[in-house]
Design an enzyme around this catalytic site. Structure first.
Site, PDB file in Angstrom:
ATOM      1  N   GLU A   1       1.523   6.903   7.284  1.00 52.88           N
ATOM      2  CA  GLU A   1       2.463   6.590   6.556  1.00 52.88           C
ATOM      3  C   GLU A   1       2.476   6.853   5.095  1.00 52.88           C
ATOM      4  O   GLU A   1       3.357   7.487   4.228  1.00 52.88           O
ATOM      5  CB  GLU A   1       2.785   5.043   6.306  1.00 52.88           C
TER       6      GLU A   1
ATOM      7  N   SER B   1       0.768  -1.239  -0.033  1.00 55.39           N
ATOM      8  CA  SER B   1       0.129   0.079  -0.002  1.00 55.39           C
ATOM      9  C   SER B   1       0.901   1.131  -0.145  1.00 55.39           C
ATOM     10  O   SER B   1       0.336   2.279  -0.693  1.00 55.39           O
ATOM     11  CB  SER B   1      -1.060   0.110   1.200  1.00 55.39           C
ATOM     12  N   ASN B   2       1.954   1.152   0.582  1.00 61.16           N
ATOM     13  CA  ASN B   2       3.016   2.171   0.521  1.00 61.16           C
ATOM     14  C   ASN B   2       3.528   2.564  -0.771  1.00 61.16           C
ATOM     15  O   ASN B   2       3.719   3.650  -1.538  1.00 61.16           O
ATOM     16  CB  ASN B   2       4.166   2.142   1.604  1.00 61.16           C
TER      17      ASN B   2
ATOM     18  N   ASN C   1      13.445   3.527   4.573  1.00 62.82           N
ATOM     19  CA  ASN C   1      12.496   2.471   5.150  1.00 62.82           C
ATOM     20  C   ASN C   1      11.320   3.318   5.948  1.00 62.82           C
ATOM     21  O   ASN C   1      11.835   4.342   6.339  1.00 62.82           O
ATOM     22  CB  ASN C   1      13.270   1.502   5.951  1.00 62.82           C
TER      23      ASN C   1
ATOM     24  N   LEU D   1      16.550  -8.635   5.815  1.00 57.42           N
ATOM     25  CA  LEU D   1      17.628  -7.582   5.789  1.00 57.42           C
ATOM     26  C   LEU D   1      18.000  -7.503   4.458  1.00 57.42           C
ATOM     27  O   LEU D   1      18.532  -8.386   3.768  1.00 57.42           O
ATOM     28  CB  LEU D   1      18.649  -8.416   6.720  1.00 57.42           C
TER      29      LEU D   1
ATOM     30  N   LEU E   1      10.546  -7.659   4.211  1.00 60.27           N
ATOM     31  CA  LEU E   1      10.733  -8.158   5.742  1.00 60.27           C
ATOM     32  C   LEU E   1      12.153  -8.807   5.958  1.00 60.27           C
ATOM     33  O   LEU E   1      12.462  -9.754   6.823  1.00 60.27           O
ATOM     34  CB  LEU E   1       9.713  -9.210   6.088  1.00 60.27           C
TER      35      LEU E   1
ATOM     36  N   HIS F   1       8.776   2.579   9.156  1.00 62.56           N
ATOM     37  CA  HIS F   1       8.776   1.447  10.307  1.00 62.56           C
ATOM     38  C   HIS F   1       7.133   2.263  10.925  1.00 62.56           C
ATOM     39  O   HIS F   1       7.147   3.450  10.981  1.00 62.56           O
ATOM     40  CB  HIS F   1       9.811   1.523  11.183  1.00 62.56           C
TER      41      HIS F   1
ATOM     42  N   ASP G   1      16.049  -1.264  11.662  1.00 61.60           N
ATOM     43  CA  ASP G   1      15.516  -0.060  12.170  1.00 61.60           C
ATOM     44  C   ASP G   1      16.200   0.851  13.029  1.00 61.60           C
ATOM     45  O   ASP G   1      15.887   1.387  13.677  1.00 61.60           O
ATOM     46  CB  ASP G   1      14.337  -0.795  12.925  1.00 61.60           C
TER      47      ASP G   1
HETATM   48  C1  GRF Z   1       3.975  -0.729   6.971  1.00 64.63           C
HETATM   49  O1  GRF Z   1       3.330  -0.710   8.083  1.00 64.63           O
HETATM   50  C2  GRF Z   1       5.293  -0.360   7.032  1.00 64.63           C
HETATM   51  O2  GRF Z   1       5.493   0.713   8.155  1.00 64.63           O
HETATM   52  C3  GRF Z   1       6.133  -1.376   7.356  1.00 64.63           C
HETATM   53  O3  GRF Z   1       5.462  -2.552   6.600  1.00 64.63           O
HETATM   54  C4  GRF Z   1       4.179  -2.256   6.284  1.00 64.63           C
HETATM   55  C5  GRF Z   1       3.974  -2.242   4.919  1.00 64.63           C
HETATM   56  O4  GRF Z   1       2.691  -2.097   4.404  1.00 64.63           O
HETATM   57  N1  GRF Z   1       7.660  -1.435   7.289  1.00 64.63           N
HETATM   58  P1  GRF Z   1       2.496  -2.173   2.756  1.00 64.63           P
HETATM   59  O5  GRF Z   1       2.932  -3.366   2.112  1.00 64.63           O
HETATM   60  O6  GRF Z   1       2.906  -0.822   2.289  1.00 64.63           O
HETATM   61  O7  GRF Z   1       0.757  -1.979   2.800  1.00 64.63           O
END
Ligand code: GRF
Length: 208
Positions: free
Chosen positions: A169, A8-9, A97, A82, A80, A99, A140
Site C-alpha cells: 500500500e 501510516s499511509n 480509498n 462512511l 472507518l 483497501h 469498497d
Molecule cells: C490500511 O490497511 C488500509 O488498506 C485500510 O486501513 C489501513 C490503514 O492503515 N483502509 P494506516 O492507518 O494508513 O496505517
C-alpha cells in the site's frame, strides 16, 4: 486525507510528496478524523498540517472543514466511517480509498483491519494485495484504479499478511494519489477509470 487510525499511509503520502519536491502536484492541507485520539491527527500536527476532528454523525461539520481548507481531492486511509453522501457527490472522481485486499472480494461493511486478512486466510486464497479505488456511496464498491498482488504464504498469519500488504500500500497508494491530484487519473461520466495503466502490476516493481 481522512483517517481513523495510525495513518501510516498518510505518512507514506507525505514522504512521497516530499520526495517529489517542487514537482509535487499537491500539498497535504488537511487531515480529518472521526477519532480525537487518531495517531493520524498527531502526524498532521507534527507536519503543521491542519488536523480536524469531525464527528461521524455531523456531515455539515465535514463539509464546512473541507470548504474552509479549499480541498481539491480527498484520500481516505483507514477511515472507518462512511463518508457523507453530500461529500461523495461534491467530490465525485476526486475521492479515493485504499483497501487491504483484492476487491470485490473481502470487502464491504465490517471488513477492515485484521478481519480482512483473517478472511483471506480462511478462504485459502493464494494471492491478496491492496486495491486503490474511487469512493462512492457504498463501502469498497467504487471503480477500481489499481491492484498489486501479494502472495499468501503457507506460514502467514493475519498479522504477517497485514504487514506485507501494508508495505505494498505504501508504495502504490501515494503514486495513485499524486496522479489523481495531477489530473492524470480520472473517473469518466460513464464510470470508467482513465490513467490507471500507469499502476498496472506487471510494469511496477515486485512488492512481496
Ligand atoms: C490500511 O490497511 C488500509 O488498506 C485500510 O486501513 C489501513 C490503514 O492503515 N483502509 P494506516 O492507518 O494508513 O496505517
Amino acid at each position: 486525507m481522512f483517517a481513523s487510525g495510525g495513518g501510516s499511509n498518510l505518512q507514506a503520502i507525505c514522504d512521497h510528496l516530499d520526495a517529489l519536491g517542487a514537482a509535487a502536484p499537491a500539498d497535504l492541507v488537511l487531515v480529518v478524523s472521526d477519532r480525537k485520539d487518531a495517531v493520524a491527527l498527531e502526524r498532521a500536527r507534527k507536519r503543521r498540517v491542519a488536523a480536524e476532528w469531525a464527528p461521524r454523525d455531523d456531515p455539515q461539520a465535514v463539509i464546512e472543514v473541507l470548504e474552509t481548507h479549499e480541498v481539491g481531492c480527498i484520500a481516505l486511509a483507514g477511515y472507518l466511517r462512511l463518508v457523507p453522501a453530500r461529500v461523495i457527490a461534491a467530490f465525485r472522481g476526486r475521492i479515493v480509498n485504499v483497501h487491504p485486499a483484492l476487491l470485490p472480494a473481502f470487502g464491504g461493511p465490517g471488513m477492515y483491519g485484521a478481519r480482512v486478512h483473517e478472511a483471506v486466510l480462511r478462504a485459502g486464497a493464494r494471492i491478496t494485495g491492496p486495491t486503490v479505488h474511487f469512493v462512492n456511496e457504498r463501502y469498497d464498491e467504487g471503480a477500481i484504479i489499481a491492484q498489486w498482488p501479494v502472495p499468501v504464504r503457507e506460514e502467514d498469519t493475519p498479522a504477517s499478511l497485514a504487514r506485507r500488504v501494508l508495505a505494498a500500500e505504501h508504495r502504490l497508494y501515494p503514486r495513485c494519489v499524486a496522479a489523481l491530484c495531477a489530473g492524470a487519473l480520472t473517473l469518466g461520466d460513464d464510470g470508467r477509470v482513465h490513467g490507471a495503466d500507469a499502476f498496472a502490476f506487471d510494469t511496477a516493481p515486485a512488492v512481496a
